[in-house]
Scaffold this motif. Sequence first.
Motif, PDB file in Angstrom:
ATOM      1  N   HIS A  36       0.811  -1.217   0.000  1.00 29.27           N
ATOM      2  CA  HIS A  36       0.000   0.000   0.000  1.00 29.27           C
ATOM      3  C   HIS A  36       0.843   1.265   0.000  1.00 29.27           C
ATOM      4  O   HIS A  36       0.292   2.356  -0.122  1.00 29.27           O
ATOM      5  N   TYR A  37       2.151   1.133   0.116  1.00 31.10           N
ATOM      6  CA  TYR A  37       3.008   2.314   0.100  1.00 31.10           C
ATOM      7  C   TYR A  37       3.793   2.429  -1.211  1.00 31.10           C
ATOM      8  O   TYR A  37       3.763   3.464  -1.848  1.00 31.10           O
ATOM      9  N   CYS A  38       4.454   1.353  -1.617  1.00 36.48           N
ATOM     10  CA  CYS A  38       5.310   1.447  -2.802  1.00 36.48           C
ATOM     11  C   CYS A  38       4.768   0.667  -4.002  1.00 36.48           C
ATOM     12  O   CYS A  38       5.366   0.690  -5.066  1.00 36.48           O
ATOM     13  N   ASP A  39       3.676  -0.035  -3.836  1.00 40.53           N
ATOM     14  CA  ASP A  39       2.988  -0.772  -4.901  1.00 40.53           C
ATOM     15  C   ASP A  39       3.755  -1.993  -5.412  1.00 40.53           C
ATOM     16  O   ASP A  39       3.485  -2.492  -6.493  1.00 40.53           O
ATOM     17  N   GLU A  40       4.720  -2.476  -4.651  1.00 38.90           N
ATOM     18  CA  GLU A  40       5.412  -3.724  -5.004  1.00 38.90           C
ATOM     19  C   GLU A  40       4.475  -4.910  -4.749  1.00 38.90           C
ATOM     20  O   GLU A  40       3.561  -4.824  -3.938  1.00 38.90           O
ATOM     21  N   ASP A  41       4.714  -6.018  -5.432  1.00 37.57           N
ATOM     22  CA  ASP A  41       3.948  -7.234  -5.180  1.00 37.57           C
ATOM     23  C   ASP A  41       4.303  -7.788  -3.805  1.00 37.57           C
ATOM     24  O   ASP A  41       5.484  -7.789  -3.417  1.00 37.57           O
ATOM     25  N   VAL A  42       3.292  -8.253  -3.081  1.00 36.60           N
ATOM     26  CA  VAL A  42       3.514  -8.853  -1.757  1.00 36.60           C
ATOM     27  C   VAL A  42       2.768 -10.179  -1.687  1.00 36.60           C
ATOM     28  O   VAL A  42       1.886 -10.460  -2.499  1.00 36.60           O
ATOM     29  N   ALA A  43       3.123 -10.999  -0.710  1.00 35.86           N
ATOM     30  CA  ALA A  43       2.471 -12.286  -0.514  1.00 35.86           C
ATOM     31  C   ALA A  43       1.002 -12.076  -0.138  1.00 35.86           C
ATOM     32  O   ALA A  43       0.618 -11.035   0.393  1.00 35.86           O
ATOM     33  N   HIS A  44       0.220 -13.089  -0.407  1.00 39.13           N
ATOM     34  CA  HIS A  44      -1.214 -13.039  -0.112  1.00 39.13           C
ATOM     35  C   HIS A  44      -1.457 -12.724   1.364  1.00 39.13           C
ATOM     36  O   HIS A  44      -0.859 -13.319   2.240  1.00 39.13           O
ATOM     37  N   CYS A  53       8.149   0.288   4.722  1.00 39.30           N
ATOM     38  CA  CYS A  53       6.979   0.797   4.003  1.00 39.30           C
ATOM     39  C   CYS A  53       5.802   0.987   4.962  1.00 39.30           C
ATOM     40  O   CYS A  53       5.079   1.976   4.885  1.00 39.30           O
ATOM     41  N   ARG A  54       5.629   0.027   5.870  1.00 37.26           N
ATOM     42  CA  ARG A  54       4.544   0.145   6.849  1.00 37.26           C
ATOM     43  C   ARG A  54       4.724   1.392   7.697  1.00 37.26           C
ATOM     44  O   ARG A  54       3.789   2.187   7.863  1.00 37.26           O
ATOM     45  N   ASP A  55       5.932   1.595   8.209  1.00 34.43           N
ATOM     46  CA  ASP A  55       6.202   2.752   9.056  1.00 34.43           C
ATOM     47  C   ASP A  55       6.050   4.063   8.290  1.00 34.43           C
ATOM     48  O   ASP A  55       5.486   5.034   8.805  1.00 34.43           O
ATOM     49  N   ASP A  56       6.556   4.091   7.056  1.00 35.69           N
ATOM     50  CA  ASP A  56       6.425   5.296   6.242  1.00 35.69           C
ATOM     51  C   ASP A  56       4.953   5.602   5.956  1.00 35.69           C
ATOM     52  O   ASP A  56       4.536   6.769   6.000  1.00 35.69           O
ATOM     53  N   TYR A  57       4.174   4.579   5.667  1.00 40.25           N
ATOM     54  CA  TYR A  57       2.740   4.772   5.412  1.00 40.25           C
ATOM     55  C   TYR A  57       2.053   5.330   6.660  1.00 40.25           C
ATOM     56  O   TYR A  57       1.278   6.286   6.575  1.00 40.25           O
TER      57      TYR A  57
END
Length: 69
Positions: A36-44, A53-57
């Motif tokens: 949700h921050y950098c739009d990279e693919d993540v695991a389900h 990314c979580r902290d920045d978001y």
Amino acid sequence: MSDVADRAEWRIAKDLENAMAHARKMPQLVADGHCHYCDEDVAHGLLFCNTDCRDDYQNEQKALRRAGR
């Protein structure tokens, strides 16, 4: 006749009720396979690709709330 402790207990219960109602109204993130921050693919089932990314978001969202947005 109610005493100070009864009134305090009632006030605490009302404050918790109001806080829970407010939390339910807040939009929740949905795991969609992308960070949700950098739009990279993540695991389900994940919302962010890493803790940075979580902290920045979260910091960005706090700043937006402080700014009134």
